[in-house]
Design a protein around this motif. Structure first.
Motif, PDB file in Angstrom:
ATOM      1  N   UNK A 150       0.814  -1.215   0.000  1.00 34.87           N
ATOM      2  CA  UNK A 150       0.000   0.000   0.000  1.00 34.87           C
ATOM      3  C   UNK A 150       0.844   1.258   0.000  1.00 34.87           C
ATOM      4  N   UNK A 151       1.889   1.285   0.823  1.00 40.08           N
ATOM      5  CA  UNK A 151       2.755   2.464   0.870  1.00 40.08           C
ATOM      6  C   UNK A 151       3.533   2.621  -0.429  1.00 40.08           C
ATOM      7  N   UNK A 152       4.089   1.533  -0.944  1.00 45.29           N
ATOM      8  CA  UNK A 152       4.887   1.618  -2.170  1.00 45.29           C
ATOM      9  C   UNK A 152       4.052   2.117  -3.341  1.00 45.29           C
ATOM     10  N   UNK A 153       2.868   1.565  -3.503  1.00 42.86           N
ATOM     11  CA  UNK A 153       2.001   1.993  -4.605  1.00 42.86           C
ATOM     12  C   UNK A 153       1.563   3.441  -4.402  1.00 42.86           C
ATOM     13  N   UNK A 154       1.292   3.829  -3.178  1.00 42.34           N
ATOM     14  CA  UNK A 154       0.885   5.213  -2.903  1.00 42.34           C
ATOM     15  C   UNK A 154       1.974   6.196  -3.319  1.00 42.34           C
ATOM     16  N   UNK A 155       3.228   5.856  -3.045  1.00 40.84           N
ATOM     17  CA  UNK A 155       4.339   6.730  -3.430  1.00 40.84           C
ATOM     18  C   UNK A 155       4.424   6.850  -4.950  1.00 40.84           C
ATOM     19  N   UNK A 156       4.311   5.721  -5.654  1.00 43.02           N
ATOM     20  CA  UNK A 156       4.365   5.767  -7.117  1.00 43.02           C
ATOM     21  C   UNK A 156       3.203   6.583  -7.676  1.00 43.02           C
ATOM     22  N   UNK A 157       2.002   6.350  -7.165  1.00 45.92           N
ATOM     23  CA  UNK A 157       0.841   7.106  -7.652  1.00 45.92           C
ATOM     24  C   UNK A 157       0.996   8.590  -7.368  1.00 45.92           C
ATOM     25  N   UNK A 158       1.565   8.931  -6.223  1.00 44.19           N
ATOM     26  CA  UNK A 158       1.810  10.333  -5.898  1.00 44.19           C
ATOM     27  C   UNK A 158       2.766  10.962  -6.903  1.00 44.19           C
ATOM     28  N   UNK A 159       3.809  10.238  -7.264  1.00 48.37           N
ATOM     29  CA  UNK A 159       4.765  10.742  -8.247  1.00 48.37           C
ATOM     30  C   UNK A 159       4.129  10.931  -9.622  1.00 48.37           C
ATOM     31  N   UNK A 160       3.060  10.196  -9.872  1.00 50.41           N
ATOM     32  CA  UNK A 160       2.334  10.323 -11.141  1.00 50.41           C
ATOM     33  C   UNK A 160       1.184  11.316 -11.027  1.00 50.41           C
ATOM     34  N   UNK A 161       1.201  12.159 -10.003  1.00 46.00           N
ATOM     35  CA  UNK A 161       0.270  13.269  -9.903  1.00 46.00           C
ATOM     36  C   UNK A 161      -1.072  12.977  -9.278  1.00 46.00           C
ATOM     37  N   UNK A 162      -1.247  11.821  -8.666  1.00 47.35           N
ATOM     38  CA  UNK A 162      -2.532  11.481  -8.057  1.00 47.35           C
ATOM     39  C   UNK A 162      -2.760  12.290  -6.785  1.00 47.35           C
ATOM     40  N   UNK A 163      -4.008  12.617  -6.516  1.00 46.66           N
ATOM     41  CA  UNK A 163      -4.363  13.303  -5.276  1.00 46.66           C
ATOM     42  C   UNK A 163      -4.355  12.318  -4.122  1.00 46.66           C
ATOM     43  N   UNK A 164      -4.202  12.820  -2.910  1.00 45.37           N
ATOM     44  CA  UNK A 164      -4.259  11.944  -1.737  1.00 45.37           C
ATOM     45  C   UNK A 164      -5.603  11.226  -1.663  1.00 45.37           C
ATOM     46  N   UNK A 165      -6.679  11.901  -2.053  1.00 44.77           N
ATOM     47  CA  UNK A 165      -8.009  11.284  -2.002  1.00 44.77           C
ATOM     48  C   UNK A 165      -8.085  10.079  -2.932  1.00 44.77           C
TER      49      UNK A 165
END
Length: 242
Positions: A150-165
């Protein structure tokens, strides 16, 4: 941590794929600019069925990033059934409790900030692999695919511009994928000890991201502090963007 949990719910969101023998398998794409079909997330492959391997082959799988500890790998090694992907073992947590000065987490509330503190090297190596031309499609997994994954994917998604929501909404799908919508479930860990697997919640992931931002200002700055370069981040975004 293992996947001795109830069978997953019969009606799962469309992100989930049926890979026999693998729990909580779903596409991480469609969140931020992360395109579908290049990055998946799941539980371990130690019960992977031959039919499941054929479905992974059909996805074009090139990389498996395994976030588990050496002890977990020894007890529950991933099965391949002839698959020729590259496997990287990039533990999120220290191999030994003596490898960190912080108290070892005893519950989810302390686990998530602890993961943020210890996962830097694992995340950097994962990002570098995902940024290579032959690195994807890839799967990131731990034991059941909810906390470390969950943390690893969250970091990658964040780097791809995803919102926290949007990141959090994807993160919470693990409760459906693991049959945890009705609450905690007992399981056996790698030592054979009975423990309790608990559902994930939005505050848990928020505590990891808050630790990162409080100590480093941003996710990219956190990764740079562990050796990630701007070239690494650009390669990741180029390789995974829609």
């Amino acid at each position: 941590m293992t996947d001795d949990l109830p069978d997953r719910e019969p009606d799962l969101p469309s992100a989930f794929l049926d890979i026999p023998g693998v729990r909580n398998f779903r596409d991480a794409g469609g969140v931020g600019a992360l395109r579908k079909g290049v990055l998946y997330r799941s539980g371990s492959f130690h019960n992977l069925a031959p039919e499941g391997a054929q479905r992974l082959k059909a996805l074009g799988l090139r990389t498996v990033i395994d976030l588990r500890s050496p002890v977990e790998l020894e007890v529950w090694p991933d099965l391949r059934h002839g698959l020729d992907h590259e496997t990287l073992n990039l533990p999120t947590l220290p191999a030994n409790r003596e490898d960190t000065d912080r108290p070892w987490p005893e519950d989810q509330e302390t686990l998530y900030p602890f993961m943020a503190e210890t996962a830097g090297p694992s995340l950097v190596a994962a990002i570098r692999r995902l940024g290579t031309s032959d690195g994807v499609p890839a799967v990131v997994h731990c034991a059941v695919g909810k906390d470390r994954t969950g943390l690893t994917i969250a970091v990658v998604q964040s780097l791809l511009g995803a919102s926290d929501a949007d990141i959090t909404a994807d993160f919470l799908l693990s409760n459906a994928g693991l049959g945890l919508l009705d609450g905690p479930t007992p399981y056996l860990d790698e030592t054979g000890t009975e423990r309790v697997s608990r559902p994930v919640s939005a505050p848990l992931l928020a505590s990891s991201l808050t630790w990162i931002r409080t100590h480093h200002g941003s996710v990219p700055a956190y990764l740079r502090s562990h050796g990630t370069t701007e070239a690494d981040l650009t390669a990741l975004r180029t390789n995974l963007s829609a």
